[in-house]
Design a protein around this motif. Structure first.
Motif, PDB file in Angstrom:
ATOM      1  N   LYS A   4       0.851  -1.196   0.000  1.00  0.00           N
ATOM      2  CA  LYS A   4       0.000   0.000   0.000  1.00  0.00           C
ATOM      3  C   LYS A   4       0.880   1.237   0.000  1.00  0.00           C
ATOM      4  N   THR A   5       0.441   2.266  -0.730  1.00  0.00           N
ATOM      5  CA  THR A   5       1.194   3.510  -0.754  1.00  0.00           C
ATOM      6  C   THR A   5       0.901   4.305   0.517  1.00  0.00           C
ATOM      7  N   ILE A   6       1.812   5.185   0.854  1.00  0.00           N
ATOM      8  CA  ILE A   6       1.663   5.993   2.067  1.00  0.00           C
ATOM      9  C   ILE A   6       0.394   6.832   1.988  1.00  0.00           C
ATOM     10  N   ASP A   7       0.148   7.443   0.835  1.00  0.00           N
ATOM     11  CA  ASP A   7      -1.054   8.289   0.721  1.00  0.00           C
ATOM     12  C   ASP A   7      -2.330   7.455   0.857  1.00  0.00           C
ATOM     13  N   TYR A   8      -2.319   6.219   0.381  1.00  0.00           N
ATOM     14  CA  TYR A   8      -3.491   5.352   0.533  1.00  0.00           C
ATOM     15  C   TYR A   8      -3.755   5.076   2.011  1.00  0.00           C
ATOM     16  N   ILE A   9      -2.685   4.742   2.739  1.00  0.00           N
ATOM     17  CA  ILE A   9      -2.827   4.449   4.174  1.00  0.00           C
ATOM     18  C   ILE A   9      -3.367   5.672   4.915  1.00  0.00           C
ATOM     19  N   LEU A  10      -2.810   6.843   4.619  1.00  0.00           N
ATOM     20  CA  LEU A  10      -3.286   8.073   5.262  1.00  0.00           C
ATOM     21  C   LEU A  10      -4.761   8.339   4.944  1.00  0.00           C
ATOM     22  N   ARG A  11      -5.107   8.240   3.670  1.00  0.00           N
ATOM     23  CA  ARG A  11      -6.483   8.530   3.236  1.00  0.00           C
ATOM     24  C   ARG A  11      -7.471   7.529   3.838  1.00  0.00           C
ATOM     25  N   ALA A  12      -7.149   6.260   3.767  1.00  0.00           N
ATOM     26  CA  ALA A  12      -8.054   5.230   4.290  1.00  0.00           C
ATOM     27  C   ALA A  12      -8.224   5.366   5.801  1.00  0.00           C
ATOM     28  N   THR A  13      -7.137   5.664   6.489  1.00  0.00           N
ATOM     29  CA  THR A  13      -7.212   5.823   7.947  1.00  0.00           C
ATOM     30  C   THR A  13      -8.037   7.056   8.300  1.00  0.00           C
ATOM     31  N   TRP A  14      -7.769   8.174   7.613  1.00  0.00           N
ATOM     32  CA  TRP A  14      -8.525   9.391   7.921  1.00  0.00           C
ATOM     33  C   TRP A  14     -10.011   9.198   7.610  1.00  0.00           C
ATOM     34  N   GLN A  15     -10.323   8.532   6.517  1.00  0.00           N
ATOM     35  CA  GLN A  15     -11.736   8.291   6.189  1.00  0.00           C
ATOM     36  C   GLN A  15     -12.403   7.428   7.252  1.00  0.00           C
ATOM     37  N   ALA A  16     -11.686   6.444   7.763  1.00  0.00           N
ATOM     38  CA  ALA A  16     -12.245   5.586   8.820  1.00  0.00           C
ATOM     39  C   ALA A  16     -12.464   6.391  10.103  1.00  0.00           C
ATOM     40  N   VAL A  17     -11.504   7.247  10.445  1.00  0.00           N
ATOM     41  CA  VAL A  17     -11.643   8.090  11.639  1.00  0.00           C
ATOM     42  C   VAL A  17     -12.816   9.046  11.465  1.00  0.00           C
ATOM     43  N   ALA A  18     -12.903   9.686  10.311  1.00  0.00           N
ATOM     44  CA  ALA A  18     -13.996  10.628  10.054  1.00  0.00           C
ATOM     45  C   ALA A  18     -15.348   9.920  10.116  1.00  0.00           C
ATOM     46  N   ARG A  19     -15.434   8.736   9.538  1.00  0.00           N
ATOM     47  CA  ARG A  19     -16.679   7.965   9.570  1.00  0.00           C
ATOM     48  C   ARG A  19     -17.053   7.626  11.020  1.00  0.00           C
ATOM     49  N   MET A  20     -16.056   7.202  11.799  1.00  0.00           N
ATOM     50  CA  MET A  20     -16.290   6.865  13.199  1.00  0.00           C
ATOM     51  C   MET A  20     -16.803   8.085  13.971  1.00  0.00           C
ATOM     52  N   TYR A  21     -16.137   9.230  13.816  1.00  0.00           N
ATOM     53  CA  TYR A  21     -16.563  10.440  14.513  1.00  0.00           C
ATOM     54  C   TYR A  21     -17.954  10.894  14.042  1.00  0.00           C
ATOM     55  N   ASN A  22     -18.213  10.808  12.746  1.00  0.00           N
ATOM     56  CA  ASN A  22     -19.533  11.209  12.245  1.00  0.00           C
ATOM     57  C   ASN A  22     -20.633  10.296  12.770  1.00  0.00           C
ATOM     58  N   GLU A  23     -20.362   9.002  12.857  1.00  0.00           N
ATOM     59  CA  GLU A  23     -21.352   8.071  13.423  1.00  0.00           C
ATOM     60  C   GLU A  23     -21.641   8.412  14.880  1.00  0.00           C
ATOM     61  N   GLU A  24     -20.601   8.731  15.635  1.00  0.00           N
ATOM     62  CA  GLU A  24     -20.780   9.089  17.048  1.00  0.00           C
ATOM     63  C   GLU A  24     -21.518  10.428  17.166  1.00  0.00           C
ATOM     64  N   ALA A  25     -21.104  11.411  16.372  1.00  0.00           N
ATOM     65  CA  ALA A  25     -21.734  12.736  16.425  1.00  0.00           C
ATOM     66  C   ALA A  25     -23.191  12.675  15.990  1.00  0.00           C
ATOM     67  N   ASN A  26     -23.485  11.796  15.056  1.00  0.00           N
ATOM     68  CA  ASN A  26     -24.845  11.644  14.542  1.00  0.00           C
ATOM     69  C   ASN A  26     -25.821  11.237  15.653  1.00  0.00           C
ATOM     70  N   LYS A  27     -25.320  10.512  16.653  1.00  0.00           N
ATOM     71  CA  LYS A  27     -26.165  10.113  17.783  1.00  0.00           C
ATOM     72  C   LYS A  27     -26.699  11.340  18.522  1.00  0.00           C
ATOM     73  N   TYR A  28     -25.994  12.461  18.390  1.00  0.00           N
ATOM     74  CA  TYR A  28     -26.361  13.699  19.084  1.00  0.00           C
ATOM     75  C   TYR A  28     -26.832  14.774  18.107  1.00  0.00           C
ATOM     76  N   GLY A  29     -27.145  14.353  16.882  1.00  0.00           N
ATOM     77  CA  GLY A  29     -27.635  15.290  15.880  1.00  0.00           C
ATOM     78  C   GLY A  29     -26.577  16.253  15.384  1.00  0.00           C
ATOM     79  N   ALA A  30     -25.324  15.839  15.408  1.00  0.00           N
ATOM     80  CA  ALA A  30     -24.231  16.714  14.993  1.00  0.00           C
ATOM     81  C   ALA A  30     -23.394  16.022  13.922  1.00  0.00           C
ATOM     82  N   SER A  31     -22.249  16.600  13.628  1.00  0.00           N
ATOM     83  CA  SER A  31     -21.302  16.022  12.675  1.00  0.00           C
ATOM     84  C   SER A  31     -19.901  16.223  13.218  1.00  0.00           C
ATOM     85  N   MET A  32     -18.940  15.571  12.593  1.00  0.00           N
ATOM     86  CA  MET A  32     -17.557  15.734  12.994  1.00  0.00           C
ATOM     87  C   MET A  32     -17.137  17.186  12.823  1.00  0.00           C
ATOM     88  N   ALA A  33     -17.560  17.844  11.747  1.00  0.00           N
ATOM     89  CA  ALA A  33     -17.198  19.239  11.495  1.00  0.00           C
ATOM     90  C   ALA A  33     -17.708  20.138  12.619  1.00  0.00           C
TER      91      ALA A  33
END
Length: 155
Positions: A4-33
């Protein structure tokens, strides 16, 4: 298996983190942003609206949209900046302070969980590598035009 390329690892990890935070924030009617914005606003002194974009690593239009949404939900209020008549300070409302505390708890829980499964050395190495990547980007040394032209001559 293909490496895997470094940029792929960074992108995939950040997308997973963002998805995780958005799922958690969604429980409270919010978003990661929204959570990130809440954490970026000084809870006592307020924060100039113009400094939020750079602080959050977001484009001005995205910050404007996020702030509008937060204002509509009663999380923030805008007040004239007493030191700069043209500027606006963003302040958290009581509800915003409550949601900020929840966001902070969420981030700290993530950090503690990661720290529980990686050694301090692994974390230090990760931070060092991330800092080096950011340095290369800030110095614009990855795609330096002169460097690319001199490398092309070698082909």
């Amino acid at each position: 298996m293909k490496e895997k390329t470094i940029d792929y690892i960074l992108r995939a990890t950040w997308q997973a983190v963002a998805r995780m935070y958005n799922e958690e924030a969604n429980k409270y009617g919010a978003s990661m942003a929204v959570g990130f914005a809440l954490l970026s606003i000084d809870k006592e002194e307020g924060t100039p609206s113009t400094s939020l974009g750079p602080r959050m690593g977001m484009e001005a239009t995205s910050v404007t949209r996020t702030l509008k949404s937060m204002e509509d939900r009663g999380l923030i209020e805008r007040r004239p900046n007493p030191d700069d008549g043209r500027g606006v300070l963003i302040y958290l409302t009581e509800e915003g302070k409550n949601k900020r505390a929840l966001s902070k708890e969420t981030v700290l829980r993530f950090n503690e969980k990661v720290k529980s499964v990686v050694t301090p050395e692994q974390l230090a190495n990760f931070i060092e590598v991330a800092d080096k990547i950011n340095e290369l980007i800030q110095e614009k040394s990855i795609f330096n035009t002169n460097e690319l032209l001199s490398n092309e001559k070698n082909y």
